[in-house]
Design an enzyme around this catalytic site. Structure first.
Site, PDB file in Angstrom:
ATOM      1  CB  SER A 143     -30.746  34.260   1.835  1.00  0.00           C
ATOM      2  OG  SER A 143     -32.048  33.733   2.041  1.00  0.00           O
ATOM      3  CG  ASP A 179     -34.661  26.488  -4.520  1.00  0.00           C
ATOM      4  OD1 ASP A 179     -33.849  27.382  -4.807  1.00  0.00           O
ATOM      5  OD2 ASP A 179     -35.025  26.232  -3.348  1.00  0.00           O
ATOM      6  CB  CYS A 182     -32.326  23.961  -3.219  1.00  0.00           C
ATOM      7  SG  CYS A 182     -31.303  22.470  -3.092  1.00  0.00           S
ATOM      8  CD1 TRP A 184     -28.415  22.260   5.155  1.00  0.00           C
ATOM      9  CD2 TRP A 184     -28.448  24.489   5.109  1.00  0.00           C
ATOM     10  NE1 TRP A 184     -27.151  22.702   5.474  1.00  0.00           N
ATOM     11  CE2 TRP A 184     -27.134  24.075   5.457  1.00  0.00           C
ATOM     12  CE3 TRP A 184     -28.699  25.858   5.020  1.00  0.00           C
ATOM     13  CZ2 TRP A 184     -26.097  24.965   5.715  1.00  0.00           C
ATOM     14  CZ3 TRP A 184     -27.666  26.745   5.269  1.00  0.00           C
ATOM     15  CH2 TRP A 184     -26.386  26.300   5.614  1.00  0.00           C
ATOM     16  CB  THR A 203     -27.383  22.155  -3.430  1.00  0.00           C
ATOM     17  OG1 THR A 203     -26.307  22.672  -2.630  1.00  0.00           O
ATOM     18  CG2 THR A 203     -27.565  20.691  -3.079  1.00  0.00           C
ATOM     19  CD  GLN A 208     -26.282  24.250   1.227  1.00  0.00           C
ATOM     20  OE1 GLN A 208     -26.299  24.224  -0.009  1.00  0.00           O
ATOM     21  NE2 GLN A 208     -26.232  25.375   1.903  1.00  0.00           N
ATOM     22  CB  CYS A 365     -21.399  40.425   6.406  1.00  0.00           C
ATOM     23  SG  CYS A 365     -20.271  39.410   5.425  1.00  0.00           S
TER      24      CYS A 365
END
Length: 416
Positions: A143, A179, A182, A184, A203, A208, A365
């Site tokens: 992120s 979270d 989450c 990894w 998740t 992950q 991106c």
């Protein structure tokens, strides 16, 4: 016919910079007044029709298949030039109409049920942890980083991101933290290790989950973390703090209110939540057709207006909203450079079409964040007005003697 149509489209589209196009029969034409330049070679006549009728999808697919050729080190230049000119709104009427229709239908096509959400997440995140390790930082933060200084390394900027989020969560030892999405486990493990809290991470990615649990065991944090393969909508507990980084983009337009309503239910009365998400600072728009098909099926980047409207229908305060500009472009640039540097190892795992797909993904991106109205939102949420300090001073205080993380006594009385 299609060469003529595309030629007219590009003459109308390119109003800044210069684009050089080599057509399938060898004809070379330049478009635009000059300045920043890019070039592309079109190898197949059928591609011309596709670029006219569905340019976003055809551009990505053409590059993946080798029918549209750009030197790897010039791909970003091409995409940045196209996005910069697209912002002028000079695409053909039929292209804009289709894009607008897709935007209107987003509420129908993005019904992300728990089963479909898991399938969509696994499409992207369960391809291989080894791939992600090649271009992410050591903590595998997938992120936007936080560049308090433009010269920070990727590792330093990702640590700064986690520190900034932790400050906004106003953590105290022993708190129960959720979270959502989450990954990894990097954020959960950081909060558990550095702030003495217990973190439940959820998740929908099996890869992950396995990595997060393994890391927790290796770092001696298994007793302070609880990682689950679970849709957040199925949670029933209450938490003192909630953090969600890069998850809202997977929720889908029809479920934005459901997401924040669930946060409302899961957050303790005195709790604080922090949502970190990519977002548009422009009117709502459909997801890129290429991104939706090949990278993030079911994904949706919301506009700030949509997020605000969803929060307004809950019992939550939007205690603070911060727009992080100029951070995700540099983050993606780090990822893209690392990916290119690791190509020999990538080729041992994937074919050339996958490599071109991933290169296109990272480059488009990065260009979108640099050239369009796209940024990252930090939305801090609470049930109580004074659960969060009334200024941002506490985020930048490093001297414990001047820590203003607690509301003033008068504010507490006023809130009761």
């Amino acid at each position: 016919m299609w060469e003529t149509v595309l030629d007219r489209m590009l003459h109308r589209l390119i109003v800044t910079g210069r684009l050089r196009v080599t057509y399938p029969e060898g004809t070379v034409r330049d478009y635009g007044p000059g300045g920043a330049e890019a070039e592309v070679v079109l190898k197949e006549a059928r591609l011309l029709r596709d670029l006219c009728l569905r340019p976003v999808l055809a551009l990505g697919e053409g590059y993946m298949d080798g029918r549209l050729q750009v030197p790897p080190d010039r791909l970003y230049d091409l995409l940045a030039l196209l996005i910069r000119n697209q912002q002028a709104g000079r695409l053909p009427v039929w292209v804009n109409a289709v894009h607008a229709l897709r935007g209107q239908l987003r509420g129908l096509v993005q019904r992300n049920t728990p089963l479909l959400s898991q399938r969509n997440v696994q499409h992207h995140y369960d391809i291989s942890d080894d791939l992600y390790r090649l271009f992410l930082d050591r903590d595998m933060q997938y992120s936007c980083a936080y560049f308090t200084d433009p010269d920070l390394s990727l590792e330093e900027a990702q640590q700064a991101k986690k520190d900034h989020i932790a400050q906004k969560l106003l953590l105290k030892p022993g708190m129960r933290v959720l979270d959502i999405g989450c990954g990894w486990g990097g954020m959960a493990l950081t909060l558990a290790r550095d702030h003495g809290v217990h973190v439940t991470g959820v998740t929908l990615s099996e890869n992950q989950l396995a990595t997060a649990r393994r890391r927790a065991a290796e770092e001696g944090l298994a007793d302070r973390t609880d990682f689950r393969l679970l849709d957040y909508r199925l949670l029933q507990d209450r938490f003192d703090r909630i953090v969600s980084v890069g998850m809202l983009e997977h929720v889908g337009a029809p479920h934005l209110h459901d997401y924040f309503a669930k946060l409302d239910d899961l957050l303790a009365p005195e709790g604080v939540a922090l949502v970190h998400s990519i977002g548009h600072v422009s009117p709502p728009a459909a997801t890129s057709a290429w991104i939706d098909r090949y990278i993030f099926p079911g994904g949706y980047v919301p506009s700030l207006s949509e997020v605000a409207a969803a929060v307004e229908r809950t019992g939550l305060w939007a205690a603070d909203v911060e727009v992080l500009r100029g951070h995700y472009g540099p983050t993606l640039n780090h990822w893209r450079q690392r990916f290119e540097a690791a190509l020999p190892r990538v080729r041992a795992m994937y074919d050339e079409r996958f490599i071109r797909m991933w290169r296109f993904y990272l480059a488009v991106c990065e260009a979108a964040f640099e050239e369009s109205f796209q940024a990252v939102f930090h939305m801090q949420l609470s049930h109580r007005q004074y659960a969060v300090p009334v200024t941002r001073d506490y985020l930048y205080q490093r001297d414990p003697a001047h820590d203003h993380s607690r509301p003033r006594e008068g504010m507490l009385h006023a809130a009761q």
